[in-house]
Design a protein around this motif. Structure first.
Motif, PDB file in Angstrom:
ATOM      1  N   ARG A  59       0.826  -1.207   0.000  1.00  0.00           N
ATOM      2  CA  ARG A  59       0.000   0.000   0.000  1.00  0.00           C
ATOM      3  C   ARG A  59       0.864   1.263   0.000  1.00  0.00           C
ATOM      4  NH1 ARG A  59      -5.640  -1.395   2.044  1.00  0.00           N
ATOM      5  NH2 ARG A  59      -5.914   0.831   1.933  1.00  0.00           N
ATOM      6  N   GLU A  60       1.947   1.254   0.757  1.00  0.00           N
ATOM      7  CA  GLU A  60       2.863   2.396   0.763  1.00  0.00           C
ATOM      8  C   GLU A  60       3.512   2.568  -0.605  1.00  0.00           C
ATOM      9  OE1 GLU A  60       3.665   4.779   3.085  1.00  0.00           O
ATOM     10  OE2 GLU A  60       1.890   3.997   4.091  1.00  0.00           O
ATOM     11  N   ASP A  61       3.855   1.467  -1.245  1.00  0.00           N
ATOM     12  CA  ASP A  61       4.446   1.532  -2.576  1.00  0.00           C
ATOM     13  C   ASP A  61       3.462   2.159  -3.569  1.00  0.00           C
ATOM     14  OD1 ASP A  61       6.465   1.018  -4.512  1.00  0.00           O
ATOM     15  OD2 ASP A  61       5.279  -0.690  -5.217  1.00  0.00           O
ATOM     16  N   ARG A  62       2.193   1.806  -3.459  1.00  0.00           N
ATOM     17  CA  ARG A  62       1.172   2.408  -4.328  1.00  0.00           C
ATOM     18  C   ARG A  62       1.048   3.909  -4.084  1.00  0.00           C
ATOM     19  NH1 ARG A  62      -3.084  -2.199  -3.171  1.00  0.00           N
ATOM     20  NH2 ARG A  62      -2.248  -3.782  -4.569  1.00  0.00           N
ATOM     21  N   LYS A  63       1.077   4.321  -2.805  1.00  0.00           N
ATOM     22  CA  LYS A  63       0.981   5.750  -2.494  1.00  0.00           C
ATOM     23  C   LYS A  63       2.162   6.515  -3.087  1.00  0.00           C
ATOM     24  CE  LYS A  63      -0.659   5.362   2.044  1.00  0.00           C
ATOM     25  NZ  LYS A  63      -0.574   5.862   3.420  1.00  0.00           N
ATOM     26  N   HIS A  64       3.346   5.975  -2.933  1.00  0.00           N
ATOM     27  CA  HIS A  64       4.534   6.645  -3.467  1.00  0.00           C
ATOM     28  C   HIS A  64       4.483   6.701  -4.993  1.00  0.00           C
ATOM     29  CE1 HIS A  64       7.266   6.492   0.247  1.00  0.00           C
ATOM     30  NE2 HIS A  64       6.023   6.362   0.633  1.00  0.00           N
ATOM     31  N   ARG A  65       4.019   5.650  -5.619  1.00  0.00           N
ATOM     32  CA  ARG A  65       3.911   5.626  -7.080  1.00  0.00           C
ATOM     33  C   ARG A  65       2.930   6.693  -7.546  1.00  0.00           C
ATOM     34  NH1 ARG A  65       6.279   5.842 -11.180  1.00  0.00           N
ATOM     35  NH2 ARG A  65       7.855   4.924  -9.874  1.00  0.00           N
ATOM     36  N   GLU A  66       1.807   6.883  -6.837  1.00  0.00           N
ATOM     37  CA  GLU A  66       0.847   7.921  -7.200  1.00  0.00           C
ATOM     38  C   GLU A  66       1.470   9.309  -7.096  1.00  0.00           C
ATOM     39  OE1 GLU A  66      -2.615   7.516  -4.789  1.00  0.00           O
ATOM     40  OE2 GLU A  66      -3.150   5.570  -5.639  1.00  0.00           O
ATOM     41  N   ILE A  67       2.257   9.546  -6.056  1.00  0.00           N
ATOM     42  CA  ILE A  67       2.897  10.848  -5.876  1.00  0.00           C
ATOM     43  C   ILE A  67       3.915  11.096  -6.985  1.00  0.00           C
ATOM     44  CG2 ILE A  67       4.459  12.156  -4.386  1.00  0.00           C
ATOM     45  CD1 ILE A  67       3.013  10.848  -2.001  1.00  0.00           C
ATOM     46  N   VAL A  68       4.717  10.089  -7.298  1.00  0.00           N
ATOM     47  CA  VAL A  68       5.708  10.239  -8.357  1.00  0.00           C
ATOM     48  C   VAL A  68       5.030  10.482  -9.701  1.00  0.00           C
ATOM     49  CG1 VAL A  68       7.481   8.999  -9.664  1.00  0.00           C
ATOM     50  CG2 VAL A  68       7.506   8.949  -7.173  1.00  0.00           C
ATOM     51  N   ASP A  69       3.954   9.756  -9.983  1.00  0.00           N
ATOM     52  CA  ASP A  69       3.218   9.963 -11.229  1.00  0.00           C
ATOM     53  C   ASP A  69       2.648  11.380 -11.311  1.00  0.00           C
ATOM     54  OD1 ASP A  69       3.791   7.426 -12.081  1.00  0.00           O
ATOM     55  OD2 ASP A  69       1.843   6.584 -11.495  1.00  0.00           O
ATOM     56  N   ALA A  70       2.124  11.892 -10.191  1.00  0.00           N
ATOM     57  CA  ALA A  70       1.578  13.243 -10.181  1.00  0.00           C
ATOM     58  C   ALA A  70       2.671  14.280 -10.426  1.00  0.00           C
ATOM     59  CB  ALA A  70       0.876  13.517  -8.861  1.00  0.00           C
ATOM     60  N   ILE A  71       3.828  14.077  -9.834  1.00  0.00           N
ATOM     61  CA  ILE A  71       4.936  15.019 -10.042  1.00  0.00           C
ATOM     62  C   ILE A  71       5.419  14.955 -11.487  1.00  0.00           C
ATOM     63  CG2 ILE A  71       7.348  15.469  -9.455  1.00  0.00           C
ATOM     64  CD1 ILE A  71       6.643  14.707  -6.570  1.00  0.00           C
ATOM     65  N   GLU A  72       5.474  13.759 -12.058  1.00  0.00           N
ATOM     66  CA  GLU A  72       5.895  13.640 -13.459  1.00  0.00           C
ATOM     67  C   GLU A  72       4.884  14.290 -14.398  1.00  0.00           C
ATOM     68  OE1 GLU A  72       6.458   9.461 -14.001  1.00  0.00           O
ATOM     69  OE2 GLU A  72       8.485   9.493 -13.154  1.00  0.00           O
ATOM     70  N   ARG A  73       3.611  14.177 -14.071  1.00  0.00           N
ATOM     71  CA  ARG A  73       2.571  14.748 -14.927  1.00  0.00           C
ATOM     72  C   ARG A  73       2.485  16.262 -14.812  1.00  0.00           C
ATOM     73  NH1 ARG A  73      -2.069  12.550 -12.768  1.00  0.00           N
ATOM     74  NH2 ARG A  73      -0.935  10.697 -12.212  1.00  0.00           N
ATOM     75  N   HIS A  74       2.537  16.786 -13.592  1.00  0.00           N
ATOM     76  CA  HIS A  74       2.258  18.214 -13.368  1.00  0.00           C
ATOM     77  C   HIS A  74       3.478  19.021 -12.966  1.00  0.00           C
ATOM     78  CE1 HIS A  74      -1.955  17.209 -13.640  1.00  0.00           C
ATOM     79  NE2 HIS A  74      -1.793  16.283 -12.706  1.00  0.00           N
ATOM     80  N   GLY A  75       4.590  18.382 -12.759  1.00  0.00           N
ATOM     81  CA  GLY A  75       5.788  19.111 -12.336  1.00  0.00           C
ATOM     82  C   GLY A  75       5.856  19.242 -10.836  1.00  0.00           C
ATOM     83  N   ALA A  76       6.959  19.802 -10.385  1.00  0.00           N
ATOM     84  CA  ALA A  76       7.175  19.980  -8.954  1.00  0.00           C
ATOM     85  C   ALA A  76       6.234  21.043  -8.404  1.00  0.00           C
ATOM     86  CB  ALA A  76       8.608  20.366  -8.702  1.00  0.00           C
ATOM     87  N   PRO A  77       5.949  21.000  -7.116  1.00  0.00           N
ATOM     88  CA  PRO A  77       5.087  22.022  -6.519  1.00  0.00           C
ATOM     89  C   PRO A  77       5.741  23.392  -6.573  1.00  0.00           C
ATOM     90  CG  PRO A  77       5.640  20.291  -4.902  1.00  0.00           C
ATOM     91  CD  PRO A  77       6.347  19.982  -6.167  1.00  0.00           C
ATOM     92  N   PRO A  78       4.940  24.455  -6.587  1.00  0.00           N
ATOM     93  CA  PRO A  78       5.494  25.809  -6.634  1.00  0.00           C
ATOM     94  C   PRO A  78       6.344  26.099  -5.389  1.00  0.00           C
ATOM     95  CG  PRO A  78       3.092  25.855  -6.732  1.00  0.00           C
ATOM     96  CD  PRO A  78       3.499  24.443  -6.582  1.00  0.00           C
ATOM     97  N   GLY A  79       7.438  26.740  -5.603  1.00  0.00           N
ATOM     98  CA  GLY A  79       8.311  27.101  -4.483  1.00  0.00           C
ATOM     99  C   GLY A  79       9.260  25.985  -4.076  1.00  0.00           C
ATOM    100  N   TRP A  80       9.279  24.927  -4.819  1.00  0.00           N
ATOM    101  CA  TRP A  80      10.176  23.818  -4.484  1.00  0.00           C
ATOM    102  C   TRP A  80      11.521  24.064  -5.124  1.00  0.00           C
ATOM    103  CZ3 TRP A  80      12.470  19.500  -7.016  1.00  0.00           C
ATOM    104  CH2 TRP A  80      12.930  18.512  -6.137  1.00  0.00           C
ATOM    105  N   ARG A  81      12.525  24.284  -4.313  1.00  0.00           N
ATOM    106  CA  ARG A  81      13.904  24.590  -4.697  1.00  0.00           C
ATOM    107  C   ARG A  81      13.923  25.754  -5.626  1.00  0.00           C
ATOM    108  NH1 ARG A  81      17.517  19.256  -5.444  1.00  0.00           N
ATOM    109  NH2 ARG A  81      16.447  18.035  -3.956  1.00  0.00           N
TER     110      ARG A  81
END
Length: 81
Positions: A59-81
């Motif tokens: 389940r944790e692996d699925r959560k992390h995969r969803e987060i990585v997919d979202a970052i790949e699709r939409h880019g990093a959050p504003p103000g990140w680095r």
């Protein structure tokens, strides 16, 4: 609910969670622990602990995969680095 099932019936919970090889390993682990559990009673808990940990890790692996997919699709959050 899946955690309760993993504690009581680890192979079934692992199958329902999409982990067929872990379910087969869990059946083998149950057989081993039933044989040697009479000498070392703590072994009766091992299959249940394995089931809960395996379900949690998947389940944790699925959560992390969803987060990585979202970052790949939409880019990093504003103000990140």
């Amino acid at each position: 609910m899946i955690y309760i099932l993993a504690a009581l019936l680890p192979p079934l919970a692992l199958l329902l969670n999409g982990q067929p090889f872990s379910a087969i390993f869990s059946v083998l682990l149950i057989i081993f622990c039933l044989i040697f559990g009479w000498l070392f009673p703590v072994l009766f808990l091992v299959p249940s602990i394995y089931g809960v940990v395996a379900v949690h890790m998947k389940r944790e692996d699925r959560k992390h995969r969803e987060i990585v997919d979202a970052i790949e699709r939409h880019g990093a959050p504003p103000g990140w680095r």
